[in-house]
Structure formats: structure tokens, C-alpha cells
Design an enzyme around this catalytic site. Structure first.
Site, PDB file in Angstrom:
ATOM      1  CG  HIS A 175      -1.796   1.218   1.273  1.00 41.14           C
ATOM      2  ND1 HIS A 175      -2.731   1.490   0.302  1.00 41.14           N
ATOM      3  CD2 HIS A 175      -1.852   2.250   2.150  1.00 41.14           C
ATOM      4  CE1 HIS A 175      -3.337   2.629   0.592  1.00 41.14           C
ATOM      5  NE2 HIS A 175      -2.813   3.109   1.710  1.00 41.14           N
ATOM      6  CG  ASP A 177      -0.664   6.009   2.358  1.00 38.66           C
ATOM      7  OD1 ASP A 177      -1.857   5.912   2.049  1.00 38.66           O
ATOM      8  OD2 ASP A 177      -0.159   5.438   3.352  1.00 38.66           O
ATOM      9  CG  ASP A 289      -5.155   3.344   4.443  1.00 35.06           C
ATOM     10  OD1 ASP A 289      -5.565   3.000   5.572  1.00 35.06           O
ATOM     11  OD2 ASP A 289      -4.204   4.133   4.299  1.00 35.06           O
ATOM     12  CG  ASP A 426       0.781   1.589   5.180  1.00 35.91           C
ATOM     13  OD1 ASP A 426      -0.129   0.956   4.623  1.00 35.91           O
ATOM     14  OD2 ASP A 426       0.568   2.490   6.020  1.00 35.91           O
ATOM     15  CG  HIS A 569      -6.581   6.997   1.616  1.00 35.97           C
ATOM     16  ND1 HIS A 569      -6.370   6.251   0.476  1.00 35.97           N
ATOM     17  CD2 HIS A 569      -5.613   6.628   2.485  1.00 35.97           C
ATOM     18  CE1 HIS A 569      -5.328   5.454   0.673  1.00 35.97           C
ATOM     19  NE2 HIS A 569      -4.851   5.672   1.872  1.00 35.97           N
TER      20      HIS A 569
END
Length: 1094
Positions: A175, A177, A289, A426, A569
Site C-alpha cells: 500500500h 500512500d 485504507d 504500507d 485518502h
């Protein structure tokens, strides 16, 4: 110091989408005696006409003495030029002292077909699971569930898989971000590029290895820096099924704050990149998420032709309930769907997180032992103090049996004997070592399981679609179809709590400055897309494509990607570190500047009367922008139009809404002597107001029309301002709203405005960027000094401004017929930078008997019933049997539903500590922020609770006009004079008023992604209407056509050469239609078409 005045102009012209239909001349008025002459067209030979008009002023003042006497020495200076004004009269005061504003007597009508009202009252099959019922059913308690703390003990019989072995798909993922504790670029440099570089090498080592990836913002950046050999290797992995792109959006979008325009746009940007560079089409959605899940997202994915989706962050009590009823997989259906057209298969992850300890089964202590990145000697370990073990021949049997036990327990929560086990976290797999640790050890476990038939399991690495396809195959249904016995669900999954009473609702408001800025830029992006597409098509039609700055397309691409990035997000949510927020803001401001350039360049070309005179000079823009922002965190400053006695200034108005529009437009000028003329020489009504440098100081002169009130306890009498549609009552003590009375309605409605303050809990867990953990009920806002209250009354608008220490609230009503005059404009300027652990709330107390159910929107797309707290993206409504109070917002914020008829909106939050969700900071970078709302009061014409989930026509139009303001673009003075200009109105006929033009987006060229192709995407949304409200004069003709539209008859002066239905993100093509085909949209439907216009 230059004199600055604010001029509000009211135009009664017909406005259409992307229309510059008020091409105005602002003239500095001189007091010279002259005789009256009729005005002529301009510009060109305008000097003599101007001179004549200037000379008319004194005589006109004499003729209109009776009117002028009412407003002498005021801030207005109005004249009739001799041309016929909209009604032949100027504003005047009636006997009761109120302003009367004349307009043309052009009749308007509301012609909504009865069939177009039936959708709102139609019968719908009840879904098996209605989320509103689930919320009312659950206790939301938190008993200890054993090893699965938030769940229950899971048991099974060993022989359950004897006849049908368990199929296990372990899905490795990382994941990433696009900004959180590091900036997007820093994450890419430090981690993401290494993940993708390792992926190319490590997946190729064994064809059994699989992986999924979702964020195209990162993937595209890697692709641009990768050499051709890496690109080919990556393409081979994707085409060979080892790497799957899931969802394929520019980001994994937030689903609470994001508007559906931006959600669609970032999805298109990702999908268009994938089609252009890889030729692939995603078919499964992956959202692990976002902090809660909206019902809008499954609809958008379905319209983009995805067949399945996965969600994760959902309140732990709901997960437990769904697990106990084996409803963790379901067909997600829109609440308004009368059939099953919107159904999409959805998988809900059952446990606390998407990390490895919470994905293999219910016991995180055991699952953590199978996260081989945590092997002894590494940088991270297992909090449960039992580390993983490298898989060797001596322990593989015991390890495989232990892991299989978790797999079996997890599978008992689902209806099929197919199991999904995500393997990641993450920014995982950034080191080559981890790829080896995970893949080699898991492959040994799989080989052992698969070679022992008595274990009754088939385990392998897989992609998300591998898993979904196995579920469909096991159930004997086609991809995306409903398996027998699986439930249908309607509703959404807000608000999210991950433990105890830790509700993730604070982020609905966190960093409101950037939430508001985002919505402004979205409106500019939509407007720029439409204008650019029309300008390029008209340039091609005129054979002038080579002279138009087609290169502006790169500015559109940059803005699409910056806005898309901000839908992430941790961006629009306000949950990133301070330096990351600055990085987002800098990117957004750069995009806004670029979009304004696209708009003024397109406007320049489109308003030219004779295109032969069109010349584009990069360094000499024809138009100025409407406003400017000095820095990414500063408020916009309107452009000052400096009027000169030597000649007039010209102003181009751009209306981004696809409706006719009668509204007041405000610009800044440097003189009190001003008049405004339309293209054909008609005088427009003008109200001139002072610019205030402080609560009680004007920047120049004090005018009689402005009343300055210093409130005190002795002056507590209610006072009123009125327009032709509304009368508002205000407290003489607070200067805040107390009541609303609509014209011709004998009932005065209590709508009392209060400001409240929340603190945070005194000990243990406290509010932060994510969480709203108040210290009890809100307390009234209090300051020692009484507020300064300023009242302005005039022919175009009246307003009350209340100045408090931490906020300044302006409540304005427009004295115009139509949409703009039927609602209350509320702007609250908030500045709490000197506060500590405080949240400022605005409360509305009404006498509406709404009970416990309130209505709020999801992403500006649909309305949802809510019982406690939620987010407003654009709309909140409180309804009883006769009245509907609607609170329309220009940006997202947290609201709380209090006792019947009360509503509270959190305006800003300043919090000094982290709330332990990984950010490591509080919220201390507050900005001075303008929160803009519209308050709309509607009376029901009949009682029918079935229609409350849809706005009225008036509500839809008010929302559109709030979120898409008219842009006033001054033409820069030219030494050689201004060439002949004309209004540009692109539509041949009025668009049905239940059709919204979501976008008119130029599609990128396959050869050069920074250049446009000859094709344009037309995206339409058919609005659903609640017709059970008293009809109001909307100020324009409103008709509906049962969703039918002739696209070939839509655009003026352009030929339609292609009309092709497309999936929402333009990846899947339908059969081209005949150009004269009438298309039809169902209520609530969003559809996309590929057009070729020239």
C-alpha cells in the site's frame, strides 16, 4: 491609496453552459451636461458613443430625481444610457422602504413531466441488508472476543473440506500512500521506485509469483523514469497475469470528502494512462485504507465496467455482525435502484487491519509469525513476542498446519470454500530481501500443503481477480454475477471506528482551508475542460486549429493529476504532515494558475466576433483572471478593475453552469462613479458597496446606506432585512440569524444560529487529525466584548455582518427573482489560530420536527439517511411533514445531528496532539478560512416520506450555483483598442433541467499524452427530482424530457461526426450510434459518450 469599491452587477440575460453572455462595459461616469441620445453597439467606434453617453449623465440625474432622492449620497451611482434597460426603470424603494428591482417581464416556467417525478416515489425491492437498519439494530458495544478481540471464537469440524478442498489465494500487495508522513515525491524516491524496480526482477524469477498494484500516480512516475527494458519486463508481467492493476485510479480516493466529479476524474486519469501505455483494463476494485466507504464508489466502478471490489475500513461492530451472519460478501446495490442494474460483487475484509497480522485469520499472534519480513534480525518484529521462523524441512509440517488452521477459521466467515489472504502492508517489498523472505517461505508452505491431500487445501499466490474468478466459478455464475444465496446490500459504511468509541469523523473537517480550495479548483477544472474542448472544436471548425494554443492541454493534464492526487485518502482528508500539506497546496495552486490561463485563452478565442482578428501572444494575455492567490495558503484577492475617464473597461462573464442564470456578480473598481452596460448598450442595475478594512473601518468614505451597529445588552430588539422572496430576523444582541419568513408564507420559521465550542478529552485518548473525541457537549462560544454588527441594504442585496474575535459571519440575501434570490448566502470567515484544543461549531436550531433521521449527501452524488454523525459534501437536510431545511455546502465538513430539528457543523479544529493513528502530529497549521454555505427553506406541497432521498429542482440548482460561481474576467486595455467581440453561447437549445453536464473532456492523443486527440468525452448525469415541493420561480425555463437528449442538436456551429457510448472511464466502447440518435438516461444515471466535434 487607491479607492477600492465593490460593485455588484445584476444581469438579466439568458446564460447557457460555457457562455460568455454578459460581455459588459464598465464606464467611469462624468458629470458633464449634455443632451440625451440613444446608445449604440460597441466596441470599435466606441469613443464617440462613449462621449455621448457620458454627457447624458446630468440630464438623467435630473429626470430620475425622485428615485435618486431615496439613495442620494449613497454608494450607488446609477444611470440610464438612453438604451432600453431591462425594464426601462431603475431600482426604487417601495412605500414600506424595501427595494424593488425591475427586471424584464420575460415569463419563466417549470415544466417537469409527471413521469420525471415518478422515480422518486417508485417502489423498490427491499435489499436483504439495509445499512440504516443495521445501524439501528447494533449496540455498538465492544466485548472481548478472545484472540479476535473485536469478534468471537471461530470453530470448525476437521472434515468440512473433505468433499470440497479449501482454495487459498495469497495476494501480495504494497500500500503506497501518495503523500502522508512524506511527500509524494519523497515517498517515490525513498521507497516506491525500489518496490517497482524489485518487482520487475523478483516476479520474473518464478511464474507462480503474483502481485497487485493500485496507485497509478506512482506507477506512471516510475514508468517515465524506467528504461525501455524495464518497461517491457513490466508489460510482460501484467499481460502474463503475474501483476494485476487493481482499481487503476490515479489514487486510492477518499470516499467521504471527495466530490463525485473528482472521484470520476481521477479514475479516468488512471484508466486513460493504463490504456495509453499498457492497453489493459482493470476489472477489480481494491480499497483497503479509505476511512469508511461510500455507496458512490461501487456505482462508479460498475459504470467503469469493473465487476468486483474489496473494502476494509468499516466499523468493527459491523464487521462482527456481518461475519456472524456470513454476509461479508454481498452484491452492493444503490438504494435508488429499482432493479439490479447497479449491483457489484463486494468483498469485505473481516479483521482489524490490512496488515499481515490481521489477514491470515482471527489470531494476530499467529498470523504475525507468517510475516517473514519480521524474521529475527530485521528492523520490525511481532508485538505479540513470538517471531516468525524460516520455513525448513524440519518445521514445515507444523508451520503449515498452524497456518491452515487460521485459513480454515477465516473461511468459516464466508459462504464459499475460496479464501482471500492479502499479504502486505504500507510500502512493503521495498527491499529485495523481503521479496525473497515472503515468496520463498510461502512457496515452501504451499508446496507442502498441496502435496498432502489429507489437508484438503489448494494454496497459491494469486491476484485479486484470480480470487474473484474462483468464487464465481465455484458458484457456477458468470464474472460479476450474483452467486446463489448471497445477500443484496444497500447503504454506506460511515462512520468508521477501529476500536472503542474512536470514530474517525474529525477528518471530515480537518484542514478546511484545503478542502475549500480543492472544490474551487474542481470547478475551475470542469470549466476549463469545457471551454478548451469548445474552443478547440470551434477552431477546427473555422480552420484555425494551428493558431489556437492547443498546447494548453498540458495545463489541463497537470491540473487533472494535481486534483486527482489531492483526492488521496490522506490529502483531502487533512491527515498528512504539515510539510506534505504544503506540497499538496503548492501543486494545487500551480494547477489553479494554469487552469485560469486555459480559461482566459479559450474565452479570448470564443468571444472574438471575427476570428480573423484573433491573435494569441503567450506574453500578452487578452484577459485578466478574476482573482489571484499570493501563496498556496492565502485567501484569493479579487482583481481590481481600474476605471479611467479616457475610456471604458470591458468585462467577460463566464458561467460554468449549464443553466440560464440570473445572478449578482461582484467585481472591484477604483471609483464610486461607475455604470455597467451590456453588449447591446443596455444599462444594468448596480449596487456599490464599501470595502471594509476592519469591522468598523471603511477603506475610504462612509456612505449613508451602510448602518454600523455596536451591539450591547440594551439593544436586544430583533431586526430584519428583506428581499422580494425572504425576510430574515436577527438578534439585536448577537447579530446572528434567528428566523426566516418566505414571501406569501404566513409562517415564520425559527432558524436560530449559534456558535459552540468543543474541547477534547482531558486524559488518555484525545481528538486529532482523524478522531473526534470531545470532552462532552459543546459549550456556547463566548467573548468579553459585544460583536460589531454591520447592516448593508441595497437594491441588489442586503446583508448582516457579525464580527466576533474568532469568526466573521456574513449572511446575505439577493433581491433578484429566481434561484439566487430564494436561498440565504452564508459566508463564515474562521480564524482560530490562537486557540488550543478547540473545535468551533456552528449550530442551527429550528422548530422542524425531524425526529431522529436526517439526510446528508454522499459525494455530492446521492442522498443518504443518517442517524447521528456524518459528512456533508454538498448537502444536509432536516425534514418534517411540511418543511425541509437544507444546508448546502461548498466544501466537506463534519456535522452532528442533535435533538430533533437541530444541526451542528464543525467549522475548524485546532488540536495540539497526535491521535495515535500514525501521523505523529496534531493540527496546528490552521489558516484563515472562508466557509461558504447556502440555507434553503422549502415547503412541501404534499406529504410523502418516500421522496425524501432526492433534492428538488431548486435544491439541485442552488447547489450548482454555489459550487460553480460566475467568473468575471476583465479585458486588459489595448493600445490599438479592443476588437469587436460578441457573446458566445454554445448550446442550440436549453438543456433539460434534470441533466447535469459533469464534464466535456478532451481525450488525450495516443501518440502524445500531453496533446489532445480529435475526440471529446461528454459525461452526463441525470438528476433525480423530488417534485413534492411548492413550485418556485427559478428565473429560467425548466423543462424535462424523460432523460432524452439529441446530442447532434446540442452544440451551436459545430458538426457532430461521432457519437459513441463508452464506459465511464472511456476504456470500453459501445457501438457507435447514428449522429442524429436521441440518447436516453435513467434517473441518477451517469453516462459517458465519445464525440467528434468540428
Amino acid at each position: 491609496m487607491k479607492l477600492r469599491k465593490q460593485v455588484t452587477v445584476c444581469g438579466g440575460a439568458i446564460f447557457c453552459v460555457a457562455v460568455f453572455s454578459l460581455y459588459l462595459m464598465l464606464d467611469r461616469v462624468q458629470h458633464d451636461p449634455a443632451r440625451r441620445q440613444s446608445g449604440g453597439n460597441f466596441p470599435r467606434s466606441q469613443i464617440s458613443v462613449l462621449q455621448n453617453r457620458i454627457e447624458q449623465l446630468e440630464q438623467l440625474l435630473e429626470e430620475n430625481h425622485q428615485i435618486i432622492s431615496h439613495i442620494k449620497d449613497s454608494v450607488m451611482e446609477l444611470t440610464d444610457t438612453g438604451a432600453v434597460s431591462p425594464s426601462g426603470h431603475l431600482p426604487f424603494r417601495s412605500a414600506n422602504g424595501s427595494w424593488v428591482l425591475p427586471f424584464d417581464g420575460r415569463p419563466t416556467f417549470l415544466a417537469v413531466k409527471p413521469q420525471d417525478c415518478q422515480f422518486a416515489v417508485g417502489n423498490r425491492d427491499q435489499p436483504d441488508v439495509q445499512m440504516l437498519d443495521v445501524y439501528s439494530l447494533l449496540k455498538f458495544d465492544n466485548p472481548d472476543g478472545g484472540v479476535w478481540k473485536q469478534g468471537f471464537d471461530i470453530t470448525y469440524e476437521p472434515n468440512e473440506w473433505d468433499n470440497e478442498p479449501l482454495q487459498v489465494f495469497v495476494v501480495p500487495h504494497s500500500h503506497n500512500d501518495p503523500g502522508w508522513v512524506k511527500t509524494f515525491d519523497k515517498y517515490f524516491t525513498d521507497q516506491t521506485q525500489h518496490i517497482l524496480n524489485n518487482m520487475v526482477v523478483k516476479l520474473a524469477e518464478d511464474p507462480r509469483r503474483k502481485f497487485i498494484w493500485s496507485e497509478i500516480s506512482f506507477f506512471s512516475k516510475w514508468w517515465e523514469t524506467a528504461d525501455v527494458h524495464k518497461q517491457e519486463a513490466m508489460r510482460k508481467l501484467i499481460l502474463g497475469g503475474q501483476l494485476e492493476i487493481v482499481t487503476g485510479g490515479w489514487v486510492m480516493t477518499d470516499e467521504a470528502n471527495a466530490h463525485y466529479f473528482a472521484m470520476i476524474d481521477q479514475l479516468i486519469e488512471g484508466h486513460q494512462w493504463l490504456e495509453s501505455n499498457l492497453g489493459i483494463t482493470p476489472c477489480s476494485g481494491w480499497a483497503v485504507d479509505p476511512f469508511g466507504h461510500s455507496a458512490t464508489m461501487p456505482y462508479l466502478l460498475k459504470r467503469a465496467n469493473l465487476t468486483s471490489m474489496l473494502i476494509q475500513r468499516i466499523h468493527y461492530s459491523i464487521k462482527k455482525h456481518f461475519a456472524s451472519t456470513r454476509n461479508l460478501e454481498f452484491m452492493w446495490r444503490q438504494a435508488w435502484d429499482m432493479g439490479s442494474n447497479t449491483d457489484i460483487f463486494c468483498h469485505m475484509m473481516p479483521f482489524y487491519s490490512y496488515d499481515v497480522p490481521h489477514t491470515c485469520g482471527p489470531d494476530p499472534k499467529i498470523c504475525c509469525q507468517f510475516d517473514f519480513k519480521r524474521l529475527p534480525g530485521g528492523r520490525i518484529n511481532c508485538p505479540w513476542k513470538v517471531p516468525p521462523k524460516t520455513i525448513v524441512e524440519a518445521n514445515v509440517a507444523e508451520r503449515a498446519q498452524l497456518l491452515l488452521d487460521q485459513y480454515r477459521k477465516k473461511s468459516k466467515l464466508y459462504r464459499s470454500k475460496v479464501l482471500l489472504v492479502p499479504l502486505g502492508d504500507d510500502f512493503r517489498y521495498d527491499k529485495a530481501l523481503e521479496w525473497d523472505q515472503q515468496y520463498i517461505n510461502y512457496q515452501k508452505l504451499f508446496d507442502y500443503m498441496n502435496s498432502h491431500p489429507e489437508m484438503h487445501v489448494q494454496a497459491q499466490f494469486g491476484t485479486l481477480t484470480d480470487y474473484f474468478n474462483a468464487v464465481y466459478k465455484t458458484n457456477g455464475v458468470a464474472q460479476g454475477s450474483r452467486p446463489a444465496g448471497y445477500p443484496v446490500l444497500s447503504g454506506d459504511f460511515f462512520a468508521y471506528a477501529d476500536r472503542e468509541d474512536h470514530y474517525w469523523t474529525g477528518y471530515f473537517t480537518s484542514r478546511p482551508f484545503y478542502k475549500s480550495m480543492d472544490r474551487v479548483i474542481e470547478s475551475h477544472l470542469r470549466g476549463a475542460e469545457i471551454l478548451y474542448s469548445l474552443a478547440v472544436a470551434n477552431a477546427r471548425h473555422a480552420g484555425m486549429a494551428g493558431r489556437y494554443p492547443v498546447s494548453d492541454y498540458s495545463l489541463l493534464v497537470d491540473a487533472r493529476r494535481s486534483v486527482g492526487l489531492f483526492q488521496h485518502h490522506d490529502a483531502i482528508t487533512g491527515t498528512a504532515k504539515e510539510n506534505v500539506v504544503i506540497d499538496y497546496g503548492t501543486k494545487l495552486l500551480r494547477s489553479l494558475i494554469g487552469l485560469k490561463r486555459v480559461i482566459i485563452n479559450a474565452a479570448h478565442f470564443l468571444v472574438m466576433k471575427n476570428k480573423e482578428f484573433y491573435r494569441f501572444y503567450q506574453t500578452e494575455p487578452f484577459l485578466e483572471t478574476d482573482d489571484r492567490r499570493a501563496t498556496q495558503d492565502s485567501m484569493p484577492q479579487r482583481t481590481l478593475i481600474e476605471l479611467d475617464p479616457a475610456g471604458p473597461r470591458y468585462l467577460v462573464m463566464f458561467n460554468p453552469v449549464e443553466r440560464e442564470r440570473l445572478c449578482a456578480v461582484t467585481v472591484l473598481v477604483n471609483t464610486v462613479r461607475v455604470r455597467v452596460l451590456t453588449e447591446d448598450g443596455q444599462t444594468l442595475p448596480v449596487q456599490l458597496s464599501a470595502q471594509w478594512s476592519s469591522a468598523s473601518q471603511m477603506s475610504a468614505e462612509v456612505f449613508e446606506m451602510v448602518a454600523l451597529k455596536h451591539s450591547n445588552q440594551a439593544d436586544s430588539q430583533t431586526f430584519y432585512i428583506s428581499s422580494q422572496s425572504l425576510t430574515l430576523g436577527f438578534s439585536g444582541t448577537t447579530g446572528l440569524l434567528e428566523s426566516i419568513k418566505r414571501k406569501d408564507d404566513p409562517q415564520e420559521v425559527k432558524v436560530q444560529m449559534q456558535f459552540m465550542v468543543y474541547g477534547t478529552r482531558p486524559s488518555k485518548d484525545k481528538s486529532g487529525a482523524y478522531l473526534f473525541l470531545p470532552d462532552g457537549k459543546a459549550k456556547p462560544y463566548h467573548q468579553k466584548e459585544p460583536p460589531v454588527v454591520r447592516v448593508v441594504e441595497g437594491p441588489l442585496f442586503s446583508e448582516v455582518v457579525a464580527h466576533y474575535q474568532h469568526f466573521q459571519q456574513t449572511i446575505r440575501i439577493y433581491n433578484v427573482p429566481g434561484v439566487d434570490g430564494l436561498s440565504i448566502d452564508i459566508t463564515t470567515m474562521v480564524d482560530i489560530r490562537d486557540q488550543t484544543n478547540k473545535e468551533l461549531a456552528m449550530r442551527l436550531v429550528t422548530d422542524i420536527q425531524s425526529g431522529e433521521v436526517f439526510y446528508t449527501d454522499l459525494n455530492g452524488f446521492q442522498v443518504s439517511s443518517i442517524m447521528s454523525k456524518g459528512e456533508i459534501t454538498t448537502l444536509f437536510a432536516s425534514i418534517d411533514s411540511s418543511l425541509k431545511v437544507q444546508y448546502l455546502s461548498s466544501s466537506c465538513c463534519l456535522w452532528s445531528a442533535l435533538p430533533s430539528g437541530q444541526l451542528e457543523v464543525i467549522m475548524d479544529r485546532r488540536l495540539m496532539q497526535d491521535d495515535n493513528r500514525g501521523l505523529g502530529q496534531g493540527l496546528k497549521d490552521n489558516k484563515k478560512t472562508a466557509n461558504r454555505f447556502r440555507l434553503l427553506l422549502e415547503r412541501r406541497s404534499m406529504t410523502d416520506s418516500a421522496t425524501t432521498s432526492f433534492p428538488s429542482v431548486l435544491s439541485h440548482m442552488t447547489n450548482a450555483m454555489l459550487n460553480h460561481e460566475v467568473l468575471a474576467l476583465p479585458i486588459l486595455p489595448k493600445r490599438r483598442g479592443i476588437p469587436p467581440l460578441q457573446t458566445f453561447a454554445p448550446l442550440k437549445s436549453i438543456l433539460p433541467c434534470d441533466l447535469h453536464l459533469v464534464n466535456l473532456r478532451s481525450i488525450q492523443s495516443q501518440q502524445d499524452p500531453l496533446s489532445p486527440s480529435p475526440y471529446t468525452a461528454l459525461i452526463l448525469h441525470r438528476l433525480a427530482l423530488d417534485c413534492n415541493f411548492e413550485a418556485q420561480n427559478l428565473g429560467f425555463n425548466c423543462t424535462t424530457t424523460q432523460g432524452q437528449l439529441s446530442v447532434s442538436a446540442l452544440f451551436k456551429n459545430l458538426d457532430l461526426q461521432l457519437l459513441q457510448p463508452m464506459s465511464l472511464t472511456l476504456m470500453h466502447s459501445g457501438t457507435p450510434l447514428a449522429n442524429n440518435t436521441t440518447i436516453t438516461l435513467d434517473p441518477m444515471e451517469i453516462s459517458a459518450f465519445k464525440l467528434k466535434l468540428r
